[in-house]
Design a protein around this motif. Structure first.
Motif, mmCIF file in Angstrom:
data_model
loop_
_atom_site.group_PDB
_atom_site.id
_atom_site.type_symbol
_atom_site.label_atom_id
_atom_site.label_comp_id
_atom_site.label_asym_id
_atom_site.label_seq_id
_atom_site.Cartn_x
_atom_site.Cartn_y
_atom_site.Cartn_z
ATOM 1 N N GLU A 17 0.809 -1.220 0.000
ATOM 2 C CA GLU A 17 0.000 0.000 0.000
ATOM 3 C C GLU A 17 0.841 1.268 0.000
ATOM 4 N N PHE A 18 2.116 1.177 0.337
ATOM 5 C CA PHE A 18 2.978 2.349 0.392
ATOM 6 C C PHE A 18 3.610 2.695 -0.950
ATOM 7 N N PHE A 19 3.406 1.873 -1.973
ATOM 8 C CA PHE A 19 3.946 2.172 -3.291
ATOM 9 C C PHE A 19 3.043 3.177 -3.994
ATOM 10 N N ILE A 20 3.663 4.190 -4.589
ATOM 11 C CA ILE A 20 2.914 5.275 -5.207
ATOM 12 C C ILE A 20 2.208 4.820 -6.476
ATOM 13 N N SER A 21 2.881 4.048 -7.304
ATOM 14 C CA SER A 21 2.277 3.606 -8.561
ATOM 15 C C SER A 21 2.270 2.084 -8.613
ATOM 16 N N GLY A 22 1.489 1.564 -9.535
ATOM 17 C CA GLY A 22 1.373 0.121 -9.669
ATOM 18 C C GLY A 22 0.274 -0.421 -8.778
ATOM 19 N N LYS A 23 -0.128 -1.630 -9.058
ATOM 20 C CA LYS A 23 -1.155 -2.302 -8.268
ATOM 21 C C LYS A 23 -0.662 -3.684 -7.882
ATOM 22 N N PRO A 24 -1.105 -4.196 -6.750
ATOM 23 C CA PRO A 24 -0.743 -5.561 -6.374
ATOM 24 C C PRO A 24 -1.242 -6.554 -7.416
ATOM 25 N N ILE A 25 -0.538 -7.649 -7.580
ATOM 26 C CA ILE A 25 -0.860 -8.636 -8.606
ATOM 27 C C ILE A 25 -2.232 -9.262 -8.365
#
Length: 140
Positions: free
Chosen positions: A12-20
């Motif tokens: 959840e702390f990643f700015i871009s991208g989505k979990p697989i």
């Protein structure tokens, strides 16, 4: 023993991208061979050990095999890149700072923890970036 907390993921702390897990698919990606998939997965499991199996269930349709060879089939996901994050050791080697930590711990012990024992270690994380055909592009 330290266990992973799947209810409090770092994703959840990643700015871009989505979990697989957000990319649903039940079809098999025929562009990735069994051998290539197995080599990538085996390298990943070598780094994370058993803790990575839950994440792999999101991208693998079939994972089986003995310790020397892994048979796997990748699910088709509508992604351009896969990023595998591997956390470093929770308590890495201090490179000689154990003497200071021992002194700190001893001081804490003789003061009945009035002087607290503190030890800090930087978090080490490696990111392995693969394209949609599981060709390794970069490491961070």
């Amino acid at each position: 023993m330290l266990f992973l907390d799947y209810d409090n993921s770092l994703k959840e702390f990643f700015i871009s991208g989505k979990p697989i897990e957000n990319y649903k698919s039940e079809t098999i990606n025929n562009l990735i061979t069994n051998e290539h998939c197995g080599a990538v997965i085996q390298q990943y499991l070598k780094n994370v050990r058993i803790s990575g199996i839950k994440e792999l269930e999101e991208v693998l349709s079939n994972r089986e095999g003995d310790g020397n060879k892994i048979n796997c089939l990748m699910k088709t996901k509508d992604v351009e890149y896969y990023i595998f994050g591997v956390l470093g050791e929770p308590f890495p080697n201090d490179n000689g700072y154990w003497v200071l930590n021992l002194g700190n711990s001893f001081l804490s012990f003789i003061t009945l923890n009035i002087y607290p024992s503190i030890s800090r270690h930087p978090l080490r994380v490696n990111f392995y970036i693969y394209d949609s055909k599981l060709n390794r592009i970069d490491d961070l």
